[in-house]
Design a protein around this motif. Sequence first.
Motif, PDB file in Angstrom:
ATOM      1  N   ARG A  23       0.870  -1.277   0.041  1.00  0.00           N
ATOM      2  CA  ARG A  23      -0.182   0.007   0.055  1.00  0.00           C
ATOM      3  C   ARG A  23       0.930   1.327   0.013  1.00  0.00           C
ATOM      4  O   ARG A  23       0.500   2.318  -0.582  1.00  0.00           O
ATOM      5  N   LEU A  24       2.113   1.293   0.639  1.00  0.00           N
ATOM      6  CA  LEU A  24       3.038   2.191   0.670  1.00  0.00           C
ATOM      7  C   LEU A  24       3.422   2.510  -0.677  1.00  0.00           C
ATOM      8  O   LEU A  24       3.498   3.767  -1.184  1.00  0.00           O
ATOM      9  N   VAL A  25       3.842   1.690  -1.403  1.00  0.00           N
ATOM     10  CA  VAL A  25       4.425   1.846  -2.702  1.00  0.00           C
ATOM     11  C   VAL A  25       3.370   2.021  -3.769  1.00  0.00           C
ATOM     12  O   VAL A  25       3.434   3.023  -4.540  1.00  0.00           O
ATOM     13  N   LYS A  26       2.288   1.568  -3.791  1.00  0.00           N
ATOM     14  CA  LYS A  26       1.262   1.672  -4.698  1.00  0.00           C
ATOM     15  C   LYS A  26      -0.179   2.453  -4.490  1.00  0.00           C
ATOM     16  O   LYS A  26      -0.844   2.606  -5.210  1.00  0.00           O
ATOM     17  N   GLY A  27       0.103   3.040  -3.196  1.00  0.00           N
ATOM     18  CA  GLY A  27      -0.931   3.629  -2.735  1.00  0.00           C
ATOM     19  C   GLY A  27      -1.599   4.801  -3.834  1.00  0.00           C
ATOM     20  O   GLY A  27      -0.731   5.358  -4.460  1.00  0.00           O
ATOM     21  N   PRO A  28      -2.942   4.946  -3.900  1.00  0.00           N
ATOM     22  CA  PRO A  28      -3.567   5.917  -4.877  1.00  0.00           C
ATOM     23  C   PRO A  28      -3.125   7.222  -4.659  1.00  0.00           C
ATOM     24  O   PRO A  28      -3.101   8.290  -5.500  1.00  0.00           O
ATOM     25  N   SER A  29      -3.059   7.627  -3.494  1.00  0.00           N
ATOM     26  CA  SER A  29      -2.833   8.988  -2.701  1.00  0.00           C
ATOM     27  C   SER A  29      -1.964   9.175  -1.917  1.00  0.00           C
ATOM     28  O   SER A  29      -1.547   8.015  -1.165  1.00  0.00           O
ATOM     29  N   THR A  30      -1.289  10.314  -1.548  1.00  0.00           N
ATOM     30  CA  THR A  30      -0.254  10.237  -0.554  1.00  0.00           C
ATOM     31  C   THR A  30      -0.973  10.374   1.040  1.00  0.00           C
ATOM     32  O   THR A  30      -0.177   9.553   1.682  1.00  0.00           O
ATOM     33  N   PRO A  31      -2.069  10.597   1.128  1.00  0.00           N
ATOM     34  CA  PRO A  31      -2.472  10.107   2.397  1.00  0.00           C
ATOM     35  C   PRO A  31      -2.556   8.801   2.692  1.00  0.00           C
ATOM     36  O   PRO A  31      -2.375   8.313   3.908  1.00  0.00           O
ATOM     37  N   ASP A  32      -3.067   8.090   1.706  1.00  0.00           N
ATOM     38  CA  ASP A  32      -3.081   6.561   1.853  1.00  0.00           C
ATOM     39  C   ASP A  32      -1.558   6.062   2.319  1.00  0.00           C
ATOM     40  O   ASP A  32      -1.506   5.199   2.919  1.00  0.00           O
ATOM     41  N   ARG A  33      -0.726   6.605   1.612  1.00  0.00           N
ATOM     42  CA  ARG A  33       0.865   6.261   1.785  1.00  0.00           C
ATOM     43  C   ARG A  33       1.151   6.562   3.159  1.00  0.00           C
ATOM     44  O   ARG A  33       1.847   5.872   3.971  1.00  0.00           O
ATOM     45  N   VAL A  34       0.809   7.928   3.839  1.00  0.00           N
ATOM     46  CA  VAL A  34       1.149   8.281   5.038  1.00  0.00           C
ATOM     47  C   VAL A  34       0.425   7.310   6.066  1.00  0.00           C
ATOM     48  O   VAL A  34       0.857   7.002   7.300  1.00  0.00           O
ATOM     49  N   ILE A  35      -0.739   6.695   5.761  1.00  0.00           N
ATOM     50  CA  ILE A  35      -1.619   5.980   6.823  1.00  0.00           C
ATOM     51  C   ILE A  35      -0.874   4.696   6.726  1.00  0.00           C
ATOM     52  O   ILE A  35      -0.469   3.863   8.001  1.00  0.00           O
ATOM     53  N   ALA A  36      -0.324   4.420   5.713  1.00  0.00           N
ATOM     54  CA  ALA A  36       0.284   2.748   5.548  1.00  0.00           C
ATOM     55  C   ALA A  36       1.604   2.707   6.284  1.00  0.00           C
ATOM     56  O   ALA A  36       2.146   1.951   6.878  1.00  0.00           O
ATOM     57  N   LEU A  37       2.468   3.864   6.190  1.00  0.00           N
ATOM     58  CA  LEU A  37       3.634   4.078   6.941  1.00  0.00           C
ATOM     59  C   LEU A  37       3.301   4.113   8.457  1.00  0.00           C
ATOM     60  O   LEU A  37       4.211   3.611   9.081  1.00  0.00           O
ATOM     61  N   ASP A  38       2.237   4.853   9.174  1.00  0.00           N
ATOM     62  CA  ASP A  38       2.132   4.659  10.395  1.00  0.00           C
ATOM     63  C   ASP A  38       1.557   3.409  10.734  1.00  0.00           C
ATOM     64  O   ASP A  38       2.118   2.788  11.954  1.00  0.00           O
ATOM     65  N   ALA A  39       1.089   2.623   9.823  1.00  0.00           N
ATOM     66  CA  ALA A  39       0.455   1.357  10.290  1.00  0.00           C
ATOM     67  C   ALA A  39       1.794   0.277  10.341  1.00  0.00           C
ATOM     68  O   ALA A  39       2.004  -0.518  10.906  1.00  0.00           O
ATOM     69  N   ILE A  40       2.700   0.471   9.253  1.00  0.00           N
ATOM     70  CA  ILE A  40       3.840  -0.121   9.499  1.00  0.00           C
ATOM     71  C   ILE A  40       4.705  -0.040  10.708  1.00  0.00           C
ATOM     72  O   ILE A  40       5.281  -0.839  11.365  1.00  0.00           O
ATOM     73  N   GLY A  41       4.589   1.293  11.365  1.00  0.00           N
ATOM     74  CA  GLY A  41       5.384   1.612  12.579  1.00  0.00           C
ATOM     75  C   GLY A  41       4.820   0.885  13.660  1.00  0.00           C
ATOM     76  O   GLY A  41       5.243   0.108  14.311  1.00  0.00           O
ATOM     77  N   ILE A  42       3.505   0.811  13.553  1.00  0.00           N
ATOM     78  CA  ILE A  42       2.525   0.022  14.624  1.00  0.00           C
ATOM     79  C   ILE A  42       2.958  -1.495  14.469  1.00  0.00           C
ATOM     80  O   ILE A  42       2.886  -2.226  15.588  1.00  0.00           O
TER      81      ILE A  42
END
Length: 94
Positions: A23-42
């Motif tokens: 999702r971080l690589v393929k995310g359709p928008s930048t907010p999706d990528r930010v949420i994926a990055l936060d979820a990876i941290g969790i």
Amino acid sequence: MFKIIMTISLIIVAFSTLLYVYRLVKGPSTPDRVIALDAIGINLIGITAIISIVLDTSAFVEVILLLGILAFIGTVAFSKYLEKGEIIENDRNQ
């Protein structure tokens, strides 16, 4: 039995981390990528906690706290950048 359950949960969390990387690589928008990055941290916090339980040690507690702080600061910084276009504001009233 407990160790088997913890190993299965570690595999599930690791697999979900791989899905978040997609999702971080393929995310359709930048907010999706930010949420994926936060979820990876969790998920990294969860993986570290499960490994700490399996190894029966409390040595990783500081690492878990550090990962939590870094994930929070990173999410706040990305959110502020998306909202205002800058992270640090330099226009002080002098």
